[in-house]
Design an enzyme around this catalytic site. Structure first.
Site, PDB file in Angstrom:
ATOM      1  N   SER A 109      47.479  31.516 -24.785  1.00 30.44           N
ATOM      2  CA  SER A 109      46.062  31.596 -25.147  1.00 30.44           C
ATOM      3  C   SER A 109      45.603  30.220 -25.601  1.00 30.44           C
ATOM      4  O   SER A 109      46.396  29.450 -26.166  1.00 30.44           O
ATOM      5  CB  SER A 109      45.891  32.594 -26.285  1.00 30.44           C
ATOM      6  OG  SER A 109      44.640  32.401 -26.909  1.00 30.44           O
ATOM      7  N   SER A 110      44.312  29.931 -25.418  1.00 27.62           N
ATOM      8  CA  SER A 110      43.793  28.622 -25.825  1.00 27.62           C
ATOM      9  C   SER A 110      43.784  28.462 -27.351  1.00 27.62           C
ATOM     10  O   SER A 110      43.577  27.350 -27.842  1.00 27.62           O
ATOM     11  CB  SER A 110      42.394  28.397 -25.255  1.00 27.62           C
ATOM     12  OG  SER A 110      41.518  29.399 -25.710  1.00 27.62           O
ATOM     13  N   CYS A 111      44.026  29.542 -28.101  1.00 33.38           N
ATOM     14  CA  CYS A 111      44.051  29.399 -29.567  1.00 33.38           C
ATOM     15  C   CYS A 111      45.340  28.741 -30.060  1.00 33.38           C
ATOM     16  O   CYS A 111      45.499  28.527 -31.264  1.00 33.38           O
ATOM     17  CB  CYS A 111      43.812  30.727 -30.260  1.00 33.38           C
ATOM     18  SG  CYS A 111      45.178  31.847 -30.108  1.00 33.38           S
ATOM     19  N   TYR A 138      48.581  34.875 -34.455  1.00 30.76           N
ATOM     20  CA  TYR A 138      48.653  35.064 -32.995  1.00 30.76           C
ATOM     21  C   TYR A 138      49.034  33.742 -32.324  1.00 30.76           C
ATOM     22  O   TYR A 138      49.887  33.697 -31.429  1.00 30.76           O
ATOM     23  CB  TYR A 138      47.284  35.541 -32.521  1.00 30.76           C
ATOM     24  CG  TYR A 138      47.148  35.807 -31.048  1.00 30.76           C
ATOM     25  CD1 TYR A 138      47.814  36.873 -30.460  1.00 30.76           C
ATOM     26  CD2 TYR A 138      46.320  35.014 -30.256  1.00 30.76           C
ATOM     27  CE1 TYR A 138      47.659  37.133 -29.098  1.00 30.76           C
ATOM     28  CE2 TYR A 138      46.162  35.266 -28.915  1.00 30.76           C
ATOM     29  CZ  TYR A 138      46.835  36.328 -28.332  1.00 30.76           C
ATOM     30  OH  TYR A 138      46.679  36.585 -26.997  1.00 30.76           O
ATOM     31  N   LYS A 142      52.187  32.774 -29.888  1.00 31.14           N
ATOM     32  CA  LYS A 142      51.967  32.252 -28.528  1.00 31.14           C
ATOM     33  C   LYS A 142      52.647  30.895 -28.337  1.00 31.14           C
ATOM     34  O   LYS A 142      53.173  30.598 -27.266  1.00 31.14           O
ATOM     35  CB  LYS A 142      50.465  32.152 -28.244  1.00 31.14           C
ATOM     36  CG  LYS A 142      49.801  33.515 -28.051  1.00 31.14           C
ATOM     37  CD  LYS A 142      50.216  34.095 -26.713  1.00 31.14           C
ATOM     38  CE  LYS A 142      49.686  35.489 -26.470  1.00 31.14           C
ATOM     39  NZ  LYS A 142      50.183  36.077 -25.226  1.00 31.14           N
ATOM     40  N   THR A 166      41.742  30.394 -21.238  1.00 26.87           N
ATOM     41  CA  THR A 166      40.656  30.358 -22.201  1.00 26.87           C
ATOM     42  C   THR A 166      40.201  31.803 -22.498  1.00 26.87           C
ATOM     43  O   THR A 166      40.855  32.760 -22.078  1.00 26.87           O
ATOM     44  CB  THR A 166      39.517  29.500 -21.628  1.00 26.87           C
ATOM     45  OG1 THR A 166      38.584  29.244 -22.662  1.00 26.87           O
ATOM     46  CG2 THR A 166      38.841  30.166 -20.444  1.00 26.87           C
ATOM     47  N   HIS A 181      36.651  41.162 -28.275  1.00 30.07           N
ATOM     48  CA  HIS A 181      36.165  39.779 -28.224  1.00 30.07           C
ATOM     49  C   HIS A 181      34.640  39.802 -28.100  1.00 30.07           C
ATOM     50  O   HIS A 181      34.030  40.831 -27.855  1.00 30.07           O
ATOM     51  CB  HIS A 181      36.792  39.043 -27.043  1.00 30.07           C
ATOM     52  CG  HIS A 181      38.255  38.772 -27.237  1.00 30.07           C
ATOM     53  ND1 HIS A 181      39.231  39.570 -26.687  1.00 30.07           N
ATOM     54  CD2 HIS A 181      38.901  37.813 -27.939  1.00 30.07           C
ATOM     55  CE1 HIS A 181      40.412  39.100 -27.041  1.00 30.07           C
ATOM     56  NE2 HIS A 181      40.250  38.045 -27.802  1.00 30.07           N
ATOM     57  N   ASP A 271      32.755  32.282 -38.086  1.00 30.54           N
ATOM     58  CA  ASP A 271      32.498  31.587 -36.821  1.00 30.54           C
ATOM     59  C   ASP A 271      33.798  31.315 -36.069  1.00 30.54           C
ATOM     60  O   ASP A 271      33.802  31.206 -34.844  1.00 30.54           O
ATOM     61  CB  ASP A 271      31.848  30.218 -37.092  1.00 30.54           C
ATOM     62  CG  ASP A 271      30.331  30.296 -37.151  1.00 30.54           C
ATOM     63  OD1 ASP A 271      29.756  31.284 -36.641  1.00 30.54           O
ATOM     64  OD2 ASP A 271      29.727  29.368 -37.707  1.00 30.54           O
TER      65      ASP A 271
HETATM   66  O1  GFB Z   1      35.624  36.374 -29.049  1.00 33.71           O
HETATM   67  P1  GFB Z   1      35.920  36.176 -30.478  1.00 33.71           P
HETATM   68  O2  GFB Z   1      36.184  37.390 -31.288  1.00 33.71           O
HETATM   69  O3  GFB Z   1      37.156  35.229 -30.632  1.00 33.71           O
HETATM   70  O4  GFB Z   1      34.672  35.424 -31.180  1.00 33.71           O
HETATM   71  P2  GFB Z   1      37.508  33.678 -30.855  1.00 33.71           P
HETATM   72  C1  GFB Z   1      34.052  34.306 -30.607  1.00 33.71           C
HETATM   73  C2  GFB Z   1      32.831  33.912 -31.423  1.00 33.71           C
HETATM   74  O5  GFB Z   1      31.815  34.901 -31.215  1.00 33.71           O
HETATM   75  C3  GFB Z   1      33.029  33.817 -32.922  1.00 33.71           C
HETATM   76  C4  GFB Z   1      31.261  35.283 -32.465  1.00 33.71           C
HETATM   77  O6  GFB Z   1      32.297  32.714 -33.417  1.00 33.71           O
HETATM   78  C5  GFB Z   1      32.428  35.123 -33.433  1.00 33.71           C
HETATM   79  O7  GFB Z   1      31.967  35.062 -34.778  1.00 33.71           O
HETATM   80  N1  GFB Z   1      30.692  36.637 -32.372  1.00 33.71           N
HETATM   81  C6  GFB Z   1      29.382  36.938 -32.474  1.00 33.71           C
HETATM   82  C7  GFB Z   1      31.369  37.789 -32.209  1.00 33.71           C
HETATM   83  N2  GFB Z   1      29.194  38.273 -32.425  1.00 33.71           N
HETATM   84  C8  GFB Z   1      30.414  38.821 -32.261  1.00 33.71           C
HETATM   85  C9  GFB Z   1      30.842  40.168 -32.117  1.00 33.71           C
HETATM   86  O8  GFB Z   1      30.079  41.131 -32.159  1.00 33.71           O
HETATM   87  N3  GFB Z   1      32.186  40.359 -31.924  1.00 33.71           N
HETATM   88  C10 GFB Z   1      33.075  39.301 -31.875  1.00 33.71           C
HETATM   89  N4  GFB Z   1      34.383  39.572 -31.667  1.00 33.71           N
HETATM   90  N5  GFB Z   1      32.687  38.020 -32.037  1.00 33.71           N
HETATM   91  C11 GFB Z   1      39.827  34.638 -30.433  1.00 33.71           C
HETATM   92  C12 GFB Z   1      41.112  34.676 -31.194  1.00 33.71           C
HETATM   93  O9  GFB Z   1      39.041  33.764 -31.103  1.00 33.71           O
HETATM   94  O10 GFB Z   1      39.952  34.150 -29.134  1.00 33.71           O
HETATM   95  C13 GFB Z   1      42.217  35.187 -30.409  1.00 33.71           C
HETATM   96  O11 GFB Z   1      40.899  35.411 -32.371  1.00 33.71           O
HETATM   97  C14 GFB Z   1      42.216  34.756 -28.953  1.00 33.71           C
HETATM   98  O12 GFB Z   1      43.385  34.748 -31.017  1.00 33.71           O
HETATM   99  C15 GFB Z   1      40.854  34.778 -28.329  1.00 33.71           C
HETATM  100  O13 GFB Z   1      42.747  33.461 -28.837  1.00 33.71           O
HETATM  101  C16 GFB Z   1      40.841  34.195 -26.950  1.00 33.71           C
HETATM  102  O14 GFB Z   1      37.202  32.896 -29.604  1.00 33.71           O
HETATM  103  O15 GFB Z   1      36.894  33.137 -32.104  1.00 33.71           O
END
Ligand code: GFB
Length: 315
Positions: A109-111, A138, A142, A166, A181, A271
């Site tokens: 994963s890109s994280c 996580y 990874k 990504t 996500h 964020d």
């Molecule tokens: O997709 P996401 O949960 O994961 O969140 P990450 C991406 C961004 O979208 C963050 C915002 O800045 C969230 O705060 N966001 C806005 C939301 N509204 C929402 C919502 O309703 N739901 C969610 N989930 N986010 C993940 C990692 O990070 O990326 C994992 O936690 C993994 O480890 C994955 O690597 C690919 O991009 O922040």
């Protein structure tokens, strides 16, 4: 090129990535694809996984299984994210080595990259700085998976490769608002607002973080391409090389799902990483580029949601 008649094991075939890989293998003429459900095989159990590999003897393995989730699931369930993923990677890689698997692709994963990595992120950024706290558990699992593949390659000469995708989305995504996500979460939120006659849609955080989104069918295609054409100690990024802000993503989804809706930002929610876009030069030099643009991808994923989630679509 890997042998289309060789036995291929897709570990994690039921998930977002695994189901896309299954479709891609079927389209690509792979004639001997094997899978195991969770009830049949607990991938965290080394003895069970070793015995399964000895019996089934897959020649190729696509290791795309894992406990995954969005920013909230990662920050509230760190034990599951680190334990499940470390165990799954450990058991499958070790069993593949013991059973003489010819080639294995491990999906990270890109994280894995530091929170403040230079953008777009090259493969060399790995382990150059502290991780993003919301998903470090996580990410550590990874990173261990990448190192596992490298270690088996160095000590035993195993052809085990690692790909780092990504942020992914597409059919079979998770639309549960607490664990999903951002992209499926926002499809669901705009849809729910439309069905209930509402206009306000809550977006977590400030809307300023930047993310890159890859359709899972493109990822599945890249996985087969890498099995055919990549064999290197280093992991390889898989992305589009293009990112947008979460606000821009929300506006795109709004325009497709519920154009009358208004975005409301909940800044009490995290964020996460400020920006995460991959440098994909290494991948493009192997001759692969993605095909599905974001607007098409969101439109078809929303249609998939409507066709497959009668339980969630408010009818
Ligand atoms: O997709 P996401 O949960 O994961 O969140 P990450 C991406 C961004 O979208 C963050 C915002 O800045 C969230 O705060 N966001 C806005 C939301 N509204 C929402 C919502 O309703 N739901 C969610 N989930 N986010 C993940 C990692 O990070 O990326 C994992 O936690 C993994 O480890 C994955 O690597 C690919 O991009 O922040």
């Amino acid at each position: 090129m890997i042998d289309r008649s060789g036995r291929v094991f897709v570990a994690g075939h039921g998930g977002l990535v695994g189901s896309a890989v299954m479709r891609r293998l079927a389209d690509g003429g792979f004639s001997d694809v094997v899978t195991a459900t969770r009830a049949e095989l607990d991938l965290r159990d080394q003895a069970a996984v070793t015995a399964w590999f000895e019996r089934v003897r897959p020649e190729y393995v696509l290791l795309v299984a894992g406990t995954v989730g969005g920013i909230m699931a990662n920050s509230t369930r760190p034990a599951e994210f680190i334990y499940d993923n470390m165990m799954i990677h450990g058991t499958v890689v070790h069993a593949a080595h013991l059973a003489g698997t010819r080639k294995l692709l491990y999906l990270g994963s890109s994280c894995i990259y530091p929170r403040d990595a230079s953008q777009p992120i090259t493969e060399e950024e790995l382990l150059t700085g502290p991780l993003e706290p919301t998903n470090e558990w996580y990410a550590i699992a990874k990173i261990a998976g990448i190192k596992l593949c490298q270690a088996y390659r160095r000590q035993y000469g195993s052809d085990f490769i690692s790909a780092m995708p990504t942020n992914l989305y597409g059919p079979n995504d998770n639309f549960d608002l607490t664990s999903s996500h951002v992209l499926p979460a926002l499809i669901r939120k705009f849809h729910d607002a439309k069905m209930s006659g509402g206009t306000a849609v809550e977006i977590w955080g400030t809307g300023t973080p930047m993310r890159e989104f890859l359709h899972v069918d493109d990822l599945a295609d890249a996985c087969v391409h890498l099995m055919d054409h990549y064999s290197d100690d280093s992991h390889i990024n898989v992305g589009t090389g293009t990112d947008i802000t979460i606000k821009e993503l929300a506006e795109q989804i709004r325009d497709i799902v519920h154009p009358d809706a208004k975005l409301v930002f909940d800044t009490t929610k995290p964020d996460g990483t400020p920006r995460k876009v991959l440098n994909t030069t290494r991948l493009t030099t192997t001759g692969w580029t993605p095909r599905i643009d974001l607007t098409t991808g969101i439109t078809t994923t929303y249609q998939w949601f409507l066709d497959n989630h009668a339980d969630l679509r408010g009818v």
